[in-house]
Motif scaffolding. Sequence first.
Motif, PDB file in Angstrom:
ATOM      1  N   UNK A   1      29.240  -0.480  62.858  1.00 62.11           N
ATOM      2  CA  UNK A   1      29.100   0.753  62.891  1.00 62.11           C
ATOM      3  C   UNK A   1      28.741   1.335  61.483  1.00 62.11           C
ATOM      4  N   UNK A   2      29.679   1.342  60.676  1.00 60.02           N
ATOM      5  CA  UNK A   2      29.236   1.386  59.505  1.00 60.02           C
ATOM      6  C   UNK A   2      28.236   1.358  58.115  1.00 60.02           C
ATOM      7  N   UNK A   3      27.092   0.306  59.257  1.00 55.33           N
ATOM      8  CA  UNK A   3      26.264  -0.535  58.753  1.00 55.33           C
ATOM      9  C   UNK A   3      24.906   0.428  59.198  1.00 55.33           C
ATOM     10  N   UNK A   4      25.473   0.810  60.239  1.00 58.21           N
ATOM     11  CA  UNK A   4      23.905   1.091  60.113  1.00 58.21           C
ATOM     12  C   UNK A   4      23.867   2.993  60.555  1.00 58.21           C
ATOM     13  N   UNK A   5      22.412   3.377  59.970  1.00 57.11           N
ATOM     14  CA  UNK A   5      21.909   4.568  59.709  1.00 57.11           C
ATOM     15  C   UNK A   5      22.390   5.303  60.736  1.00 57.11           C
TER      16      UNK A   5
ATOM     17  N   UNK B   1      25.156   7.711  60.196  1.00 63.00           N
ATOM     18  CA  UNK B   1      26.460   9.390  59.641  1.00 63.00           C
ATOM     19  C   UNK B   1      25.856  10.592  59.788  1.00 63.00           C
TER      20      UNK B   1
ATOM     21  N   UNK C   1      24.970  11.653  62.583  1.00 68.29           N
ATOM     22  CA  UNK C   1      24.925  11.578  64.604  1.00 68.29           C
ATOM     23  C   UNK C   1      26.086  11.801  65.159  1.00 68.29           C
ATOM     24  N   UNK C   2      26.468  12.396  65.926  1.00 67.09           N
ATOM     25  CA  UNK C   2      28.366  12.705  66.123  1.00 67.09           C
ATOM     26  C   UNK C   2      28.304  11.305  67.250  1.00 67.09           C
TER      27      UNK C   2
ATOM     28  N   UNK D   1      19.497  -3.607  59.744  1.00 64.24           N
ATOM     29  CA  UNK D   1      19.711  -2.609  60.963  1.00 64.24           C
ATOM     30  C   UNK D   1      19.792  -4.295  62.588  1.00 64.24           C
TER      31      UNK D   1
ATOM     32  N   UNK E   1      31.808  10.693  66.658  1.00 64.66           N
ATOM     33  CA  UNK E   1      32.574  10.765  67.138  1.00 64.66           C
ATOM     34  C   UNK E   1      34.382  10.180  67.920  1.00 64.66           C
TER      35      UNK E   1
ATOM     36  N   UNK F   1      33.605  -1.851  64.302  1.00 62.20           N
ATOM     37  CA  UNK F   1      33.802  -0.051  63.270  1.00 62.20           C
ATOM     38  C   UNK F   1      33.097  -0.265  61.806  1.00 62.20           C
TER      39      UNK F   1
ATOM     40  N   UNK G   1      38.829   2.986  67.704  1.00 64.55           N
ATOM     41  CA  UNK G   1      39.983   2.790  66.751  1.00 64.55           C
ATOM     42  C   UNK G   1      40.893   2.958  67.328  1.00 64.55           C
TER      43      UNK G   1
ATOM     44  N   UNK H   1      34.676   5.860  68.000  1.00 64.03           N
ATOM     45  CA  UNK H   1      34.716   5.612  66.980  1.00 64.03           C
ATOM     46  C   UNK H   1      35.592   5.454  67.108  1.00 64.03           C
TER      47      UNK H   1
END
Lengths: 440, 262
Positions: free
Chosen positions: A87-91, A93, A95-96, A39, A98, A84, A105, A101
Amino acid sequence: MFSRITSLVLVLALVVAGFWGYREHKEKQALLLKAENQYQRAFHDLSDHMNRIQDELGKSLAVNSQKQLTPALTETWRMASEARNDIGQLPLSLMPLNKTMEFISDVGNYSYHVAVRDENKQALNEQEWQTLQKLYTRSKEIENQLAELQTAVITKNLRWMDAETALAQTDKKTDNQIVDGFRSMEKTVEQQKPLSFGPTMDRMKVNSKLDAKTLTGNDVTPEQAAGIIQRWRGLDSTKNIAVKRNGKGELYPSYSIAYTAPDGHKEFFTMTVKGGNITWYANERPVANESIDLAQGETFAVNWLQAHGIEASAVVKTETFDNVGVYEVVGMKNGVRIYPDEVTVEVALDTGEVVGLNAQDYVFHHKQNRSVPQVKVSKEKAQTMVSSKVQVQESNLALVLNDAKQEELTYEFVGTMDQDTFKIYISALDGDEVGVEKVR
Amino acid sequence: MKRWKVWTAALSVALASLCIYAEPIRDLPQGHDASVFTTRTLVRGSQGIDVRELQGRLKFLGYYKGTIDGSYGYGTYWAVRNFQNKFGMKVDGKVGAQTRTRLVRATKGYNPYNPPKQTAGGSGSKTGGNSGNSTRAASYGGKSLSANDLKLLANAVYGEARGEPHVGQVAIAAVIMNRIDNPNFPNTVPGVIFQPGAFTAVADGQIWLTPNENARKAVREALNGADPSTGAIYYFNPATATSKWIWSRPQIKRIGRHIFCR
């Protein structure tokens, strides 16, 4: 005497158990540390990549030639993709995040868009410079907050594992610095005015809702919806049809409809509220061994579409799974394939009955009297735009959606290169290459 | 006594070898001309042992250069068209009665058991359907997913929703696909599935259970565009959900035990 032996054994057992417990504990600690380190790595990488994004955006603002601009912007694009991924590897999910992200993107998409546009090798125009400049300042804000959090994590030894537990907690209001840091970052992005990226880019952004305004007809009530299903399926009554209005998270105002057949199998439908169009249908009846081949199934599919008033007749792709033929059918007008009007039909190859339909694209794109523009480039001319390494085998006129999600008239060349087959789309209006797709 | 034993042994050996020998003969009653071709018309998208036969014969003649995998893709399609063109038939890329007969006649020396390597195993009776163990790669919304991506998807669907009705499983697969398209999530299948905390089946290891055919079917349907959830990117089980935040998401509908939301 006896008690002495017992106590000796007990003590020994205690020592063994204690030793075993200690070893287990150490192993667990090692594993936890390993997870924590993963992490930590993702988090510090994220901060690094945000820093690089900001650097490269800054460079792109300072340079004056396309030759220097393109590397800076493609690097931004690459770093945005890395961020991106981090962030996908951090816990996080639960948490908002949006807005953050979405911002990352947007940075990636916009810099790519500017980097690959080829307008006389010019550097940035005024509008592009302004947009990039805004992205630059905003990414600086994010990076500053991240760097602050990073310092706190390092100096105070904050652990991501704690953040994970804090996030998973139900009732208690979380009191975790990492979580709070990300929350405030999200808030900062949320408070910023949404950026406009020009008409092309704005269209490219993923729409969270489909526009029901393009549909025609009146809103249907649940009773009417059941009636539509009854007629559509040729049933005796609306008994056993359950209609339910979908909740507010839906893509477009719609009903979910379920029908239980007398033999117990279920059928499911999705219907638009406006106009009562069926966008999805699935019949779960068991399918027996095939007695109709895939080629005959195609006739069943096309006839069924015609009988149900769906104007799609050009079969562009055929597949088969578990005795079911799957046909991708697009519209056809004046010899032009209308790709936006696409439906997928599933035919059970035991009886030829249609057991599945996916018509969402068709329903939202189909127009009653669609006008197809005139061809401005001849087929021969367009074919010269195809790479000479590709051998063209087939060609069609096709109306497709381009990258900016706009309809464009193209020539569709199906060509081969060695063992592989490609579909290459060349604009029939100006001869530009619109897209390429590898097919199997 | 001993001699009697030897005789029975010899006889059984002879019988056994006869049986082994007889096996391929039953598949090929008249030399090498007979085939496992069925009477069905083969088109692009067809699957099965007859497609293997077709590919094997086209490869024998040098028209087909790909692998013999029993699925009629573009490679086979061009090979059939070239064959039809060369033999003066109507060039339509479909293998009907005429093309079949001409192809069998043109490949007199073809032996499926001594092929240009890798052919069908045995059982000439099996005609339609997927041969089971092979998973083909698939394309989804312009992205192509590898065969292993599909396996991962099936694992995730099975681990998350094996007790759910079939539509519920399709919906779970659709949620994963929707996440790939969404900028708020990683854009690969493994990225979405293994995002920390995203799926309970990943956290508790249930994702590593062997998925059943139903889960695989759900994945294929979702790839073909089926989305019973109509655009959901989250779902939760109201009985076990531990996060308050998930309840605040705009809900869409309930399928089985799961509530789907955005």
